[in-house]
Every structure is written in structure tokens, then in C-alpha cells.
Motif scaffolding. Structure first.
Motif, PDB file in Angstrom:
ATOM      1  N   CYS A  57       0.688  -1.326   0.089  1.00 42.87           N
ATOM      2  CA  CYS A  57      -0.124  -0.081  -0.016  1.00 42.87           C
ATOM      3  C   CYS A  57       0.990   1.092   0.107  1.00 42.87           C
ATOM      4  O   CYS A  57       0.271   2.199  -0.179  1.00 42.87           O
ATOM      5  CB  CYS A  57      -0.882   0.137   1.188  1.00 42.87           C
ATOM      6  SG  CYS A  57      -2.113  -1.240   1.520  1.00 42.87           S
ATOM      7  N   ARG A  58       2.129   1.121   0.118  1.00 43.31           N
ATOM      8  CA  ARG A  58       3.063   2.217   0.344  1.00 43.31           C
ATOM      9  C   ARG A  58       4.022   2.341  -0.801  1.00 43.31           C
ATOM     10  O   ARG A  58       4.847   3.065  -0.871  1.00 43.31           O
ATOM     11  CB  ARG A  58       3.780   2.307   1.643  1.00 43.31           C
ATOM     12  CG  ARG A  58       2.866   2.500   2.802  1.00 43.31           C
ATOM     13  CD  ARG A  58       3.460   2.272   4.048  1.00 43.31           C
ATOM     14  NE  ARG A  58       3.831   0.886   4.383  1.00 43.31           N
ATOM     15  CZ  ARG A  58       5.325   0.677   4.523  1.00 43.31           C
ATOM     16  NH1 ARG A  58       5.999   1.457   4.396  1.00 43.31           N
ATOM     17  NH2 ARG A  58       5.477  -0.498   4.915  1.00 43.31           N
ATOM     18  N   SER A  59       4.164   1.231  -1.452  1.00 43.73           N
ATOM     19  CA  SER A  59       5.286   1.295  -2.603  1.00 43.73           C
ATOM     20  C   SER A  59       4.591   0.461  -3.931  1.00 43.73           C
ATOM     21  O   SER A  59       4.189  -0.770  -3.901  1.00 43.73           O
ATOM     22  CB  SER A  59       6.679   0.401  -2.249  1.00 43.73           C
ATOM     23  OG  SER A  59       7.140   0.108  -3.029  1.00 43.73           O
ATOM     24  N   ALA A  60       4.790   1.471  -5.058  1.00 47.54           N
ATOM     25  CA  ALA A  60       4.280   0.759  -6.478  1.00 47.54           C
ATOM     26  C   ALA A  60       4.974  -0.432  -6.620  1.00 47.54           C
ATOM     27  O   ALA A  60       4.404  -1.499  -7.162  1.00 47.54           O
ATOM     28  CB  ALA A  60       4.508   1.776  -7.622  1.00 47.54           C
ATOM     29  N   LYS A  61       6.122  -0.671  -6.267  1.00 40.99           N
ATOM     30  CA  LYS A  61       7.068  -1.927  -6.876  1.00 40.99           C
ATOM     31  C   LYS A  61       6.490  -3.151  -5.803  1.00 40.99           C
ATOM     32  O   LYS A  61       6.314  -4.234  -6.448  1.00 40.99           O
ATOM     33  CB  LYS A  61       8.567  -1.739  -6.360  1.00 40.99           C
ATOM     34  CG  LYS A  61       9.396  -0.966  -7.244  1.00 40.99           C
ATOM     35  CD  LYS A  61      10.791  -0.703  -6.686  1.00 40.99           C
ATOM     36  CE  LYS A  61      11.550   0.070  -7.824  1.00 40.99           C
ATOM     37  NZ  LYS A  61      12.853   0.072  -7.075  1.00 40.99           N
ATOM     38  N   CYS A  62       6.132  -2.790  -4.628  1.00 37.91           N
ATOM     39  CA  CYS A  62       5.647  -4.092  -3.963  1.00 37.91           C
ATOM     40  C   CYS A  62       4.193  -4.313  -4.298  1.00 37.91           C
ATOM     41  O   CYS A  62       3.859  -5.394  -4.310  1.00 37.91           O
ATOM     42  CB  CYS A  62       5.577  -3.531  -2.314  1.00 37.91           C
ATOM     43  SG  CYS A  62       7.158  -3.164  -1.679  1.00 37.91           S
ATOM     44  N   ALA A  63       3.318  -3.107  -4.609  1.00 42.39           N
ATOM     45  CA  ALA A  63       2.057  -3.642  -4.964  1.00 42.39           C
ATOM     46  C   ALA A  63       2.047  -4.420  -6.224  1.00 42.39           C
ATOM     47  O   ALA A  63       1.361  -5.557  -6.508  1.00 42.39           O
ATOM     48  CB  ALA A  63       1.138  -2.248  -5.346  1.00 42.39           C
TER      49      ALA A  63
END
Length: 316
Positions: A57-63
Motif C-alpha cells: 500500500c506504500r510502494s508501487a514496486k511492492c504492489a
């Protein structure tokens, strides 16, 4: 959209669509190079003023990473999984530890289809962050590459309870190779951490016939004197014995004692286990299983060469 938080939210939603979201895979792959990130700690989360949102929810890479893992896990047959896994595995070298953590989780979701990247994930076993070591263990178990089994087993002795729990739960993913490390797993039944003891009990139940050989070890957690074991471990032990077929049925009398326990959760688990074991009990004699008294200094034993758990070690 221009706001990275919207991109994260959209990616998370798309990931839950599974194989129905195949047309969005290229957009998700693009997110793996998106610079949007709010991973840096802020005063409110550090001070406990508000809960920390998940990394996706805080990083585009993680999402994007986690969404791709979920889509692959849904069994999308037409997807080029090798290409997707390669892109996700690249993030194992990212500068931020949370991105590396989510990359591990995503590869673990992909299972055997991402197995070629197991060695890259295993390289994180030496990371100083316990959360990363734990997630790497889970991921290796999910991918099931037998070459990693011995290294995961080494984590059963990690200084962090979270890592020991993750390593225990990962072992069934290695099948026969994981069975080779049951001796180390048994040591966790008396671990100082409650969550680790629960994981050890549940893992034995998940290891099929090989795990059933150690029904006596699980029964010992139920036989522990009052105050020597917590209800969460007893609950796990009741459920585990109910899944251990004829060998679990050898301890039906001990399970039945919990039908009158003050805890409603333990009573319910005992009822379910008793129901399962009652259908197995009549076959227990065929295995030559017998009860051993479980007094203050005694454990359980089985007559097929599997020795008592307690002051006596196991025979392989």
C-alpha cells in the motif's frame, strides 16, 4: 493515475482478481520500475501513533510484485510465468528491505513455477533483518526446491522465533527432503516461544505419514502438567492428533479428557478430534500401537520401534 497511492490500490485490487486479470499483467510489470514509495518511516508509525500500512500500500514496486504473485498463484495457464518471475526476482536486489521482502513473498506464491530463483531467495537467509529471513524461508518452502531444504533446516536454530516458526512451516514443501530434518523439528516442540511450538505441532500434522510417526511427541504436549503448556499449543496438538489417523487414535483417551476442559476452544477441538479418531481407533491395533502412561515424568510410546518422547530421544 498521477497519485502513486491510487496505482498501489489498483494493483492490489487487480491482484485479487487472479487469472481474470491477465490483460493487466504488462501494466503490473511496469509498476516494478515505478519510483513511487512511501516506505520511509514517519513519526506517527515509529511512535506507535498509528499502524503501519502493508508495504504493497506504500510502494508501487511492492504492489505490482505481490499482484503478479497472486495472479500466477491463481493458475493462469497462458501467462508467461518465466518472464514474470524473472522480473520479480530482480527486486531481490532492491535497495529497500521491504521491496526484497515482498519479492520473496511473490515468488513463494508462484510456487514450483518460480523454482529456478530459489537460490536467489536463499541468499537472504543471511540478512540481518529477521523478517526477511523468515519470508525467505516461507518462499523457499513454497517453491519446494529440494536443494534449499538443508539451508531452511538450519534456520530452525535461528535466534529469532519468527524465523524458527517460518522454517518449521516451510519444511513440508520439500516433501521427502524435508523429512530428513524431522529431528531438528522435534526439538522445537519444547521451544521457549509459543508460536514456534504451535508451528512444530502443526507441521508434524502436515507431513503426512512420516509426521504421524511422531504422534507420541504431539501427545506429550497435551499430557504436560497444568501450567507447563499454554492453551494455544494444546489446541494445535488436539487438531494435529485428529489428523494423524491410526497413530493419533492411540491417544484417544487423552484427547477425550479435553471434552470437559473449561476452554470452549479446547472442548470444540477435542470433539472434532474425537469424531475423527473414533473412525480410526478400531484399526489402531493393526499397527501395534499401545498406550504408555502419562504421569508426571512419563511420555508416550509406540511398540513399533518408535521410542518415548520426553527424557528419551527419538529413534529414526
Amino acid at each position: 493515475g498521477g497519485d502513486g497511492r491510487f496505482r498501489c490500490a489498483a494493483a492490489v485490487a487487480v491482484g485479487f482478481m487472479g487469472s481474470s486479470a491477465l490483460e493487466h499483467v504488462d501494466a503490473l510489470l511496469a509498476l516494478l520500475r515505478d519510483a513511487f514509495s512511501e516506505l520511509a518511516p514517519d513519526a506517527l508509525t515509529v511512535g506507535g501513533g498509528r499502524p503501519r500500512l502493508p508495504a504493497e500500500c506504500r510502494s508501487a514496486k511492492c504492489a505490482g510484485c505481490l499482484a503478479l504473485g497472486r495472479i500466477v498463484a491463481s493458475g493462469a495457464a497462458s501467462l508467461d510465468v518465466e518472464r514474470v518471475a524473472e522480473e520479480v526476482a530482480r527486486l531481490l536486489l532492491d535497495d529497500h528491505w521491504e521491496v526484497r521482502l515482498v519479492a520473496c513473498e511473490a515468488l513463494g506464491c508462484m510456487g514450483a513455477r518460480a523454482r529456478k530463483h530459489s537460490s536467489k531467495v536463499a541468499a537472504l537467509f543471511d540478512d540481518p533483518r529477521h523478517a526477511l529471513r523468515a519470508q525467505a524461508a516461507y518462499a523457499c518452502g513454497g517453491m519446494g526446491h529440494t536443494d534449499c531444504a538443508a539451508r531452511v533446516a538450519e534456520l530452525l536454530a535461528d535466534k529469532s522465533p519468527a524465523v524458527r516458526e517460518a522454517a518449521a512451516r516451510a519444511l513440508p514443501g520439500f516433501k521427502e527432503e524435508g523429512d530428513r530434518h524431522l529431528g531438528k523439528l522435534l526439538e522445537l516442540l519444547v521451544d521457549a516461544s509459543t508460536c514456534v511450538r504451535v508451528a512444530a505441532v502443526e507441521t508434524l500434522a502436515a507431513m503426512g505419514e512420516r509426521g504421524q510417526l511422531y504422534a507420541s511427541a504431539v501427545a506429550q504436549r497435551l499430557a504436560a502438567a497444568e501450567g507447563e503448556e499454554v492453551d494455544s499449543v494444546r489446541l494445535a496438538a488436539l487438531k494435529a492428533l485428529g489428523l494423524m489417523a491410526e497413530r493419533g487414535a492411540a491417544y484417544s483417551d487423552l484427547v477425550a479428557k479435553y471434552l470437559e476442559d473449561p476452554s470452549p476452544q479446547l472442548r470444540q477441538a477435542a470433539e472434532l478430534a474425537t469424531d475423527r479418531l473414533s473412525r480410526r481407533g478400531r484399526d489402531a491395533g493393526l499397527l501395534g500401537i499401545s498406550h504408555v502412561s502419562y504421569g508426571e515424568n512419563e511420555g508416550y510410546g509406540e511398540t513399533e520401534g518408535h521410542v518415548m518422547y520426553g527424557d528419551v530421544s527419538f529413534a529414526e
